[in-house]
Design a protein around this motif. Structure first.
Motif, short mmCIF file in Angstrom:
data_model
loop_
_atom_site.label_atom_id
_atom_site.label_comp_id
_atom_site.label_asym_id
_atom_site.label_seq_id
_atom_site.Cartn_x
_atom_site.Cartn_y
_atom_site.Cartn_z
N VAL A 303 7.26 -0.81 65.51
CA VAL A 303 8.68 0.72 65.48
C VAL A 303 9.01 1.10 63.93
O VAL A 303 9.23 1.94 64.20
CB VAL A 303 9.57 -0.07 66.75
N THR A 304 8.92 0.01 63.46
CA THR A 304 9.41 0.57 62.43
C THR A 304 8.72 1.08 61.45
O THR A 304 8.64 2.77 60.60
CB THR A 304 9.32 -0.78 61.30
N HIS A 305 7.47 1.52 61.45
CA HIS A 305 6.55 2.05 60.85
C HIS A 305 6.85 3.34 61.75
O HIS A 305 6.34 4.82 61.56
CB HIS A 305 4.68 1.99 61.27
N PHE A 306 6.67 3.82 63.14
CA PHE A 306 6.29 4.89 63.56
C PHE A 306 8.85 5.48 63.19
O PHE A 306 8.08 7.02 63.67
CB PHE A 306 6.69 4.82 65.59
N VAL A 307 9.12 4.65 63.28
CA VAL A 307 9.79 5.41 63.07
C VAL A 307 9.86 5.84 61.66
O VAL A 307 10.39 7.27 61.27
CB VAL A 307 11.16 4.39 63.07
N GLU A 308 9.78 5.06 60.62
CA GLU A 308 9.12 5.61 59.21
C GLU A 308 8.65 6.78 58.90
O GLU A 308 8.82 7.99 58.53
CB GLU A 308 9.12 4.55 58.56
N ARG A 309 7.51 7.18 59.63
CA ARG A 309 6.25 7.90 59.84
C ARG A 309 7.00 9.30 60.67
O ARG A 309 6.90 10.26 60.17
CB ARG A 309 5.22 7.97 60.90
N SER A 310 8.14 8.95 61.47
CA SER A 310 8.48 10.10 62.11
C SER A 310 9.81 10.98 61.27
O SER A 310 9.62 12.14 61.25
CB SER A 310 9.05 9.45 63.48
N ILE A 311 10.39 10.41 60.69
CA ILE A 311 12.07 10.86 60.01
C ILE A 311 10.87 11.27 59.15
O ILE A 311 10.97 12.33 58.57
CB ILE A 311 12.12 9.70 59.73
N SER A 312 10.03 10.89 58.58
CA SER A 312 9.30 11.42 57.29
C SER A 312 8.26 13.01 58.03
O SER A 312 8.82 14.00 56.98
CB SER A 312 8.55 10.45 56.23
N ASP A 313 7.67 12.82 57.98
CA ASP A 313 6.80 14.30 59.10
C ASP A 313 8.17 15.16 59.91
O ASP A 313 7.39 16.59 59.52
CB ASP A 313 5.95 13.34 59.81
N ALA A 314 8.89 14.51 60.20
CA ALA A 314 9.94 15.87 61.00
C ALA A 314 10.00 17.04 60.01
O ALA A 314 10.75 16.67 58.79
CB ALA A 314 11.20 15.29 61.99
N LYS A 315 10.41 18.11 60.17
CA LYS A 315 11.00 19.32 59.85
C LYS A 315 12.32 19.27 59.86
O LYS A 315 13.62 19.06 59.03
CB LYS A 315 10.33 20.81 59.99
N LYS A 316 12.71 18.41 61.30
CA LYS A 316 14.14 18.83 61.66
C LYS A 316 14.51 17.19 62.79
O LYS A 316 13.22 16.44 63.19
CB LYS A 316 15.16 19.57 62.75
#
Length: 416
Positions: A303-316
């Protein structure tokens, strides 16, 4: 107060538009009154029996409205009539859009054929657009590098998982145990890299490409740049594919046709989870590349990896605020608490501007649902279902940076 006689009169006149309007306007009364509920079911039966074979645009709009009512929990069709609705939409819509509807009933023969045809069309179009010669060995080595890190549960692909993905497009391919037993009988290696390669090269080009595209879809939220390099090798992406626009200074700027948006929300209850999933699905249908935990997370994922990667990759980042979200955020509890901590640190470091986070109020008041620090930012109000469409349009404009009111150019000074 609506009466069942009113609905029966509209059904008799085949005034479907007015009947559907009544179902929406009086949804609470209908849900709590057995006689009105019965009248609603009679409407469903009459409507679907009458439109059979009717391909008019007007009937298509009625179907679209019923789909919105059902998925917005404004009015619930019976299971059988919901399936009839989906089949009508599949029959009427363009292939790609029809396939999205067909996924609601993937085992239905019509839906199954539609999904398969859409997948084949997608692969065919990808092949037609290919501008770079295929280099399967390089493509495979790049792919295996991404799926071979055992320490990364988000991207690591075991032997059984690899074969399960292959079986999504090749349903009669042997399962993992059958395949390994066969290789042992033939004296072939059961090393993951070797048998992964053998499986891919053993497929015809169209099937191989389809399987690779599926793997890339799974990996992209976590390894965007590496996946895009593989897409280029596959001919799915070229530098020329990026639309360009000119800034005021005349320099070229890439137009983001599918902005990546991460949705942060709390799992309050099943209704709220369904509402968020429906919102995500609709945004994707409007060209938004939504990152949602329910799309990508399952047992064994980090979960932590998913959250970190998602927040980093997202434009919004879309934050769906509810009283429960605020409680978890304030207490830094669970996935919500971790997400909020990362986002809050970013905002604290640059308090004068916020171009990334879009606050959305779904339940409660601002004081009840939005953490204190976030209250300084203007939020979108999606608490009222009856004004959802207007609010949804506002949300799309925020995501695409297309304000409803454009600043006009300054004219010339008047002559006095």
């Amino acid at each position: 107060m609506i009466s069942q006689e009113t609905l029966y009169q509209l059904i008799y006149k085949e005034d479907w538009k007015s009947a559907i309007d009544e179902l929406y306007l009086h949804r609470k009364e209908i849900a709590n009154d057995s006689m009105l509920t019965c009248a609603g079911k009679i409407f469903e039966t009459a409507f679907f029996s009458k439109i059979n074979g009717d391909s008019s645009a007007e009937t298509g709009r009625y179907l679209d409205t019923l789909y919105i009512l059902h998925h917005g929990n404004f009015y619930q069709l019976s299971e059988d009539n919901y399936k009839l609705l989906i089949l009508e939409l599949v029959r009427r819509k363009p292939l790609k859009e029809a396939a999205n509807y067909a996924k609601s009933f993937p085992n239905d023969p019509i839906c199954k054929i539609t999904i398969e045809n859409a997948a084949a069309k997608e692969v065919e179009e990808a092949g037609e657009q290919s501008k770079i010669p295929m280099n399967w060995i390089e493509i495979f080595n790049r792919l295996f590098e991404l799926i071979n890190n055992q320490g990364d549960t988000a991207t690591y692909v075991s032997g059984p998982k690899f074969i399960n993905v292959v079986r999504e497009t090749q349903p009669y391919f042997p399962d993992y145990q059958q395949y390994i037993d066969q290789r042992n009988k033939e004296g072939k290696s059961t090393s993951r890299k070797i048998f992964f390669y053998d499986i891919l090269t053993g497929l015809d080009e169209l099937s191989r490409k389809s399987v690779l595209i599926r793997f890339l879809d799974i990996l992209k939220p976590f390894r965007t740049s590496q996946v895009e390099q593989i897409e280029q090798l596959l001919g799915l992406r070229t530098m020329q594919d990026e639309p360009e626009t000119l800034t005021e200074s005349g320099s070229k700027e890439t137009l983001d046709v599918s902005p990546k948006v991460f949705i942060s929300y709390s799992w309050d209850d099943e209704n709220h989870k369904r509402w968020v999933l429906n919102l995500a699905n609709r945004l994707r249908s409007n060209g938004v590349d939504v990152i949602l935990d329910r799309y990508y997370l399952n047992a064994g994922k980090s979960v932590t990896h998913f959250v970190e990667r998602s927040i980093s990759d997202a434009k919004k980042i879309l934050i769906i605020f509810t009283p429960n979200y605020k409680l978890k955020a304030d207490q830094r509890k669970g996935g919500v608490g971790y997400e909020y901590s990362i986002m809050n640190n970013s905002l604290y470091s640059n308090q004068t501007s916020n171009d990334k986070i879009i606050p959305v109020l779904r339940m409660g008041t601002m004081i009840e649902s939005i953490p204190d620090f976030m209250q300084q930012y203007i939020h979108l109000d999606l608490t009222k279902d009856e004004t959802f469409e207007n609010s949804y349009t506002d949300l799309l404009r925020e995501i695409y940076n297309e304000p409803a009111i454009q600043i006009p150019e300054i004219g010339n000074r008047p002559v006095f």
